[in-house]
Design a protein around this motif. Sequence first.
Motif, PDB file in Angstrom:
ATOM      1  N   VAL A 130       7.629  -1.666  -6.088  1.00  0.00           N
ATOM      2  CA  VAL A 130       8.673  -2.185  -5.217  1.00  0.00           C
ATOM      3  C   VAL A 130       9.985  -1.603  -5.722  1.00  0.00           C
ATOM      4  N   VAL A 131      10.745  -0.980  -4.829  1.00  0.00           N
ATOM      5  CA  VAL A 131      11.967  -0.269  -5.225  1.00  0.00           C
ATOM      6  C   VAL A 131      13.176  -1.032  -4.700  1.00  0.00           C
ATOM      7  N   VAL A 132      14.058  -1.420  -5.611  1.00  0.00           N
ATOM      8  CA  VAL A 132      15.338  -2.026  -5.254  1.00  0.00           C
ATOM      9  C   VAL A 132      16.400  -0.946  -5.474  1.00  0.00           C
ATOM     10  N   ALA A 133      16.734  -0.233  -4.411  1.00  0.00           N
ATOM     11  CA  ALA A 133      17.768   0.811  -4.491  1.00  0.00           C
ATOM     12  C   ALA A 133      19.114   0.111  -4.393  1.00  0.00           C
ATOM     13  N   ALA A 189      12.310  -1.762  -0.871  1.00  0.00           N
ATOM     14  CA  ALA A 189      11.162  -1.152  -0.207  1.00  0.00           C
ATOM     15  C   ALA A 189       9.892  -1.448  -0.977  1.00  0.00           C
ATOM     16  N   ALA A 190       8.808  -1.698  -0.235  1.00  0.00           N
ATOM     17  CA  ALA A 190       7.504  -1.973  -0.829  1.00  0.00           C
ATOM     18  C   ALA A 190       6.547  -0.830  -0.522  1.00  0.00           C
ATOM     19  N   PRO A 191       5.530  -0.635  -1.355  1.00  0.00           N
ATOM     20  CA  PRO A 191       4.567   0.444  -1.109  1.00  0.00           C
ATOM     21  C   PRO A 191       3.840   0.328   0.229  1.00  0.00           C
ATOM     22  N   ASP A 192       3.697  -0.898   0.742  1.00  0.00           N
ATOM     23  CA  ASP A 192       2.993  -1.084   2.017  1.00  0.00           C
ATOM     24  C   ASP A 192       3.886  -0.856   3.230  1.00  0.00           C
ATOM     25  N   PHE A 246       7.712  -8.152  -4.141  1.00  0.00           N
ATOM     26  CA  PHE A 246       8.652  -7.934  -3.042  1.00  0.00           C
ATOM     27  C   PHE A 246       9.511  -9.168  -2.803  1.00  0.00           C
ATOM     28  N   ASP A 247       8.888 -10.333  -2.797  1.00  0.00           N
ATOM     29  CA  ASP A 247       9.653 -11.556  -2.573  1.00  0.00           C
ATOM     30  C   ASP A 247      10.604 -11.840  -3.730  1.00  0.00           C
ATOM     31  N   ALA A 248      10.163 -11.573  -4.948  1.00  0.00           N
ATOM     32  CA  ALA A 248      11.043 -11.760  -6.104  1.00  0.00           C
ATOM     33  C   ALA A 248      12.250 -10.846  -6.021  1.00  0.00           C
ATOM     34  N   ALA A 249      12.019  -9.605  -5.598  1.00  0.00           N
ATOM     35  CA  ALA A 249      13.133  -8.662  -5.455  1.00  0.00           C
ATOM     36  C   ALA A 249      14.107  -9.145  -4.382  1.00  0.00           C
ATOM     37  N   THR A 281       4.926  -3.733 -10.180  1.00  0.00           N
ATOM     38  CA  THR A 281       6.108  -3.173 -10.847  1.00  0.00           C
ATOM     39  C   THR A 281       7.275  -3.151  -9.880  1.00  0.00           C
ATOM     40  N   ILE A 282       8.438  -3.556 -10.376  1.00  0.00           N
ATOM     41  CA  ILE A 282       9.675  -3.525  -9.594  1.00  0.00           C
ATOM     42  C   ILE A 282      10.651  -2.598 -10.309  1.00  0.00           C
ATOM     43  N   ALA A 283      11.137  -1.591  -9.617  1.00  0.00           N
ATOM     44  CA  ALA A 283      12.147  -0.681 -10.158  1.00  0.00           C
ATOM     45  C   ALA A 283      13.483  -0.996  -9.513  1.00  0.00           C
ATOM     46  N   THR A 284      14.564  -0.959 -10.300  1.00  0.00           N
ATOM     47  CA  THR A 284      15.885  -1.343  -9.788  1.00  0.00           C
ATOM     48  C   THR A 284      16.900  -0.233 -10.035  1.00  0.00           C
TER      49      THR A 284
END
Length: 470
Positions: A381-384, A392-395, A432-435, A343-346
């Motif tokens: 994965v968070v795109v602030a 930022a990624a969970p890892d 992460f790479d897509a973001a 999941t990617i949040a933006t």
Amino acid sequence: MPHTDTPHLGQILTVQQMRDAEQALIDAGSSVDALMQIAGRGAADWIWRLSAHRRVTVLCGPGNNGGDGYVIAEAIRERGGHAEVVAPTEPKTDAAKNARALFGGEVLAPDAEAHGDVLVDCLFGSGLTRPLNEEHFALLTRLAGHHRHLVAVDLPSGIQSDSGMLLNEALPHYDLTIALGAWKFAHYLMPAAAKMGRMQLIPIGVDPVEGAAMALQAPVVRAPAPDSHKYRRGLLAVVGGHMPGAALLAAVAAQGAGAGYVKLFAESKRNAPADLVVETGSLNEVLTDDRNSAVLVGPGLGRDGTARERLAVALADPVTAVVDADALVLLSPRSLAERKGETIATPHEGELVALERSFELDGAGSRPDRALALARASGMVVVAKGPDTVIAAPDGRLACAPRATSWLSTAGTGDVLAGVIASRAATGLSAFDAACEGVWLHGEAAHLCGPAFTAGQLAAKVPEALAGHL
């Protein structure tokens, strides 16, 4: 992360990480004096180009940043340039004292009337944690007013390195900031980044630091394989809602960002371009298509019961999901409890605050701290996003985007970003790479637009941005 031939040159270090990295170089046989010569002379190369034989004034503080300034001034003097130093205090570190002793030019008192074309700020560097005192602030602002061009060495004085906060209000704006050894967070975070102008990095031999954040690099996008077809390139399902225009805009942007097939779920086909597939049937049917590679939900979704149902159906699809706009306000830990895909949040700032509340986070710390905390708490994965976008990624992986044009501050550009990221995810990239690639391409498309563009014009530039990185 996107590819770069020298990835460690893109690392972003905290003050402590930078100190440890420099100490590692010293332990390996270098010295503070040697590193100061490398950094100062490297910075002098850029200042020499900017000054073009015109007068240079170097403002030197008492620490090693001031020592860098003495090296810069001497390097310019050796080339036949005119460089004078203004020093409010004597050097206090051994390396700064040595650099002062090697400078063969004039050192002026702080009350001297120094005028020139270029002011080089070496008053204080990245270790500053408190505001400039009244004397130093007055000296900096006075000299800034008497010079046409301003250059900051490592960081402008009066800035906190790790957070990007201004320790003093009304600091000058710089034409050029020369980072020494590695990038610092303040080079990428607001409000500090807005003060820095163009930026250059002077390497000093720092090794890669484990766990360091990275500056976002231009991606290398690969063309589809010779035997590709639309499904192999990726099918992206876009979920529409209460405001159909936002989802339509995201879908159009996604069409130009690499996915082979973009399908929009909407209640009507009105205003959709002829080459965009619009499904008006059951959302369950759209999202149970096992050919889906990614799903985007949120732009124009609404926040009522129907919107909640659509979000739940979208998140039940076991592919990468990009969650944007209204969907972020509806999102909760329970929503993600049974997620099988990434999941990617933006979120923009307001949505970031809402997510922090949902995941019981206090919102403390810098923007990178907050993005990482949310990524770890949520598994997303968070795109602030904003003028200082952080990924930022969970890892624990963290990337900071370069400053994009401020013309992006117009309605709908966030929908375009969500579509581009979702399209990159549909091609098979990790979340992460897509973001990372999506954020870069979004910024590149904005630069290609020039000033005063609409979100639709931005979406139309995405294919050109993509083409520039093949």
